[in-house]
Design a protein around this motif. Structure first.
Motif, PDB file in Angstrom:
ATOM      1  N   VAL A  84       0.818  -1.201   0.000  1.00  0.00           N
ATOM      2  CA  VAL A  84       0.000   0.000   0.000  1.00  0.00           C
ATOM      3  C   VAL A  84       0.861   1.264   0.000  1.00  0.00           C
ATOM      4  CG1 VAL A  84      -0.319   0.247   2.493  1.00  0.00           C
ATOM      5  CG2 VAL A  84      -2.123   0.993   0.945  1.00  0.00           C
ATOM      6  N   HIS A  85       2.126   1.140   0.364  1.00  0.00           N
ATOM      7  CA  HIS A  85       3.048   2.280   0.366  1.00  0.00           C
ATOM      8  C   HIS A  85       3.797   2.399  -0.955  1.00  0.00           C
ATOM      9  CE1 HIS A  85       2.123   2.638   4.578  1.00  0.00           C
ATOM     10  NE2 HIS A  85       2.450   1.373   4.745  1.00  0.00           N
ATOM     11  N   GLY A  86       3.542   1.487  -1.894  1.00  0.00           N
ATOM     12  CA  GLY A  86       4.188   1.534  -3.196  1.00  0.00           C
ATOM     13  C   GLY A  86       5.571   0.918  -3.229  1.00  0.00           C
ATOM     14  N   VAL A  87       5.892   0.088  -2.245  1.00  0.00           N
ATOM     15  CA  VAL A  87       7.215  -0.533  -2.165  1.00  0.00           C
ATOM     16  C   VAL A  87       7.080  -2.037  -2.408  1.00  0.00           C
ATOM     17  CG1 VAL A  87       9.237  -0.952  -0.702  1.00  0.00           C
ATOM     18  CG2 VAL A  87       7.990   1.218  -0.530  1.00  0.00           C
ATOM     19  N   SER A  88       7.903  -2.548  -3.297  1.00  0.00           N
ATOM     20  CA  SER A  88       7.876  -3.963  -3.639  1.00  0.00           C
ATOM     21  C   SER A  88       8.478  -4.809  -2.520  1.00  0.00           C
ATOM     22  CB  SER A  88       8.673  -4.180  -4.921  1.00  0.00           C
ATOM     23  OG  SER A  88       8.739  -5.543  -5.221  1.00  0.00           O
ATOM     24  N   PRO A  89       7.823  -5.929  -2.159  1.00  0.00           N
ATOM     25  CA  PRO A  89       8.419  -6.827  -1.167  1.00  0.00           C
ATOM     26  C   PRO A  89       9.596  -7.615  -1.753  1.00  0.00           C
ATOM     27  CG  PRO A  89       6.333  -7.716  -1.922  1.00  0.00           C
ATOM     28  CD  PRO A  89       6.488  -6.371  -2.563  1.00  0.00           C
ATOM     29  N   ALA A  90       9.622  -7.784  -3.079  1.00  0.00           N
ATOM     30  CA  ALA A  90      10.732  -8.491  -3.732  1.00  0.00           C
ATOM     31  C   ALA A  90      11.962  -7.588  -3.718  1.00  0.00           C
ATOM     32  CB  ALA A  90      10.356  -8.856  -5.164  1.00  0.00           C
ATOM     33  N   ARG A  91      13.121  -8.191  -3.515  1.00  0.00           N
ATOM     34  CA  ARG A  91      14.364  -7.420  -3.390  1.00  0.00           C
ATOM     35  C   ARG A  91      15.385  -7.866  -4.430  1.00  0.00           C
ATOM     36  NH1 ARG A  91      13.086  -3.318   0.141  1.00  0.00           N
ATOM     37  NH2 ARG A  91      11.673  -4.191   1.669  1.00  0.00           N
ATOM     38  N   THR A  92      16.253  -6.931  -4.789  1.00  0.00           N
ATOM     39  CA  THR A  92      17.373  -7.245  -5.663  1.00  0.00           C
ATOM     40  C   THR A  92      18.473  -7.878  -4.816  1.00  0.00           C
ATOM     41  OG1 THR A  92      18.367  -5.068  -5.349  1.00  0.00           O
ATOM     42  CG2 THR A  92      16.849  -5.324  -7.225  1.00  0.00           C
ATOM     43  N   SER A  93      19.557  -8.298  -5.451  1.00  0.00           N
ATOM     44  CA  SER A  93      20.644  -8.953  -4.713  1.00  0.00           C
ATOM     45  C   SER A  93      21.314  -8.026  -3.705  1.00  0.00           C
ATOM     46  CB  SER A  93      21.695  -9.499  -5.685  1.00  0.00           C
ATOM     47  OG  SER A  93      22.245  -8.452  -6.451  1.00  0.00           O
ATOM     48  N   ASN A  94      21.194  -6.712  -3.898  1.00  0.00           N
ATOM     49  CA  ASN A  94      21.784  -5.777  -2.932  1.00  0.00           C
ATOM     50  C   ASN A  94      20.772  -5.328  -1.872  1.00  0.00           C
ATOM     51  OD1 ASN A  94      20.183  -3.998  -4.311  1.00  0.00           O
ATOM     52  ND2 ASN A  94      21.851  -2.670  -5.014  1.00  0.00           N
ATOM     53  N   GLY A  95      19.601  -5.962  -1.844  1.00  0.00           N
ATOM     54  CA  GLY A  95      18.619  -5.696  -0.795  1.00  0.00           C
ATOM     55  C   GLY A  95      17.633  -4.580  -1.089  1.00  0.00           C
ATOM     56  N   GLN A  96      17.732  -3.936  -2.237  1.00  0.00           N
ATOM     57  CA  GLN A  96      16.819  -2.850  -2.592  1.00  0.00           C
ATOM     58  C   GLN A  96      15.511  -3.416  -3.165  1.00  0.00           C
ATOM     59  OE1 GLN A  96      17.345   0.461  -1.957  1.00  0.00           O
ATOM     60  NE2 GLN A  96      19.065  -0.429  -0.828  1.00  0.00           N
ATOM     61  N   PRO A  97      14.380  -2.762  -2.915  1.00  0.00           N
ATOM     62  CA  PRO A  97      13.121  -3.221  -3.507  1.00  0.00           C
ATOM     63  C   PRO A  97      13.183  -3.189  -5.025  1.00  0.00           C
ATOM     64  CG  PRO A  97      12.730  -1.497  -1.865  1.00  0.00           C
ATOM     65  CD  PRO A  97      14.202  -1.561  -2.084  1.00  0.00           C
ATOM     66  N   HIS A  98      12.525  -4.148  -5.677  1.00  0.00           N
ATOM     67  CA  HIS A  98      12.461  -4.137  -7.137  1.00  0.00           C
ATOM     68  C   HIS A  98      11.870  -2.822  -7.630  1.00  0.00           C
ATOM     69  CE1 HIS A  98      12.674  -8.706  -8.167  1.00  0.00           C
ATOM     70  NE2 HIS A  98      13.678  -8.302  -7.436  1.00  0.00           N
ATOM     71  N   MET A  99      10.767  -2.391  -6.967  1.00  0.00           N
ATOM     72  CA  MET A  99      10.111  -1.148  -7.393  1.00  0.00           C
ATOM     73  C   MET A  99       9.718  -0.322  -6.188  1.00  0.00           C
ATOM     74  SD  MET A  99       6.730  -0.512  -9.744  1.00  0.00           S
ATOM     75  CE  MET A  99       7.491  -0.472 -11.353  1.00  0.00           C
ATOM     76  N   ARG A 100       9.870   0.969  -6.351  1.00  0.00           N
ATOM     77  CA  ARG A 100       9.285   1.972  -5.445  1.00  0.00           C
ATOM     78  C   ARG A 100       8.518   2.902  -6.363  1.00  0.00           C
ATOM     79  NH1 ARG A 100      11.742   2.524  -0.257  1.00  0.00           N
ATOM     80  NH2 ARG A 100      13.683   1.361  -0.129  1.00  0.00           N
ATOM     81  N   VAL A 101       7.243   3.070  -6.097  1.00  0.00           N
ATOM     82  CA  VAL A 101       6.411   3.917  -6.934  1.00  0.00           C
ATOM     83  C   VAL A 101       5.628   4.870  -6.051  1.00  0.00           C
ATOM     84  CG1 VAL A 101       4.498   2.265  -7.033  1.00  0.00           C
ATOM     85  CG2 VAL A 101       4.772   3.934  -8.857  1.00  0.00           C
ATOM     86  N   MET A 102       5.527   6.136  -6.505  1.00  0.00           N
ATOM     87  CA  MET A 102       4.776   7.141  -5.769  1.00  0.00           C
ATOM     88  C   MET A 102       4.158   8.122  -6.751  1.00  0.00           C
ATOM     89  SD  MET A 102       7.953   9.284  -4.197  1.00  0.00           S
ATOM     90  CE  MET A 102       8.955   7.828  -4.004  1.00  0.00           C
ATOM     91  N   ARG A 103       3.168   8.823  -6.277  1.00  0.00           N
ATOM     92  CA  ARG A 103       2.526   9.829  -7.129  1.00  0.00           C
ATOM     93  C   ARG A 103       3.536  10.900  -7.498  1.00  0.00           C
ATOM     94  NH1 ARG A 103      -1.542   8.652  -2.886  1.00  0.00           N
ATOM     95  NH2 ARG A 103      -3.132   7.456  -3.953  1.00  0.00           N
ATOM     96  N   ALA A 104       3.505  11.335  -8.747  1.00  0.00           N
ATOM     97  CA  ALA A 104       4.456  12.353  -9.215  1.00  0.00           C
ATOM     98  C   ALA A 104       4.074  13.726  -8.713  1.00  0.00           C
ATOM     99  CB  ALA A 104       4.530  12.341 -10.742  1.00  0.00           C
TER     100      ALA A 104
END
Length: 146
Positions: free
Chosen positions: A126-146
């Motif tokens: 609901v916050h626009g943050v992906s639970p899936a992570r890249t190998s360096n621990g960052q979320p696959h996607m972060r999305v927010m209203r422009a």
């Protein structure tokens, strides 16, 4: 009023009440819709259905909406784009979001080759943050209203 990701909507409680009625009917102890709503309200910690109805949102909050301009990161690359689709998942806590990027994003970190994507679908909360992570621990996607 603010709601957490765990806050059910009125629609969710009504669906639970219908399921309870069906379950009781199959068990041979049918109950009415009003009684089912009251029982579901009690299960969620409310005094009665009217209290739950007044306290709960009509719908579950969404991170973005179709047709909305967004910005964020995808696999570590910044983007701006347009939301093409949003779908609530069965757990009622995550969404699949399809974004068409204004400019294609290179999803490969290697300098030897590139792989550009312009439309992607990812799961976000609901916050626009992906639970899936890249190998360096960052979320696959972060999305927010422009």
């Amino acid at each position: 009023m603010t709601y957490s990701i765990d806050t059910p909507s009125r629609t969710t409680l009504k669906a639970e009440a219908r399921a309870l009625r069906d379950q009781r009917s199959r068990a041979g102890t049918p109950i009415g819709q009003g009684a089912a709503l009251e029982e579901i309200a009690h299960r969620h910690g409310y005094r009665d259905w009217n209290t739950a109805h007044a306290a709960l949102p009509d719908r579950v909050p969404t991170p973005v909406q179709v047709g909305q301009r967004v910005k964020g990161t995808y696999l570590g690359q910044r983007f701006t784009g347009l939301v093409m689709g949003v779908q609530l998942l069965a757990d009622m806590q995550h969404y699949t979001v399809t974004v068409h990027f204004d400019t294609p994003v290179d999803v490969v970190t290697s300098s030897l080759f590139s792989a550009f994507r312009q439309r992607v679908t990812a799961t976000v909360d609901v916050h626009g943050v992906s639970p899936a992570r890249t190998s360096n621990g960052q979320p696959h996607m972060r999305v927010m209203r422009a």
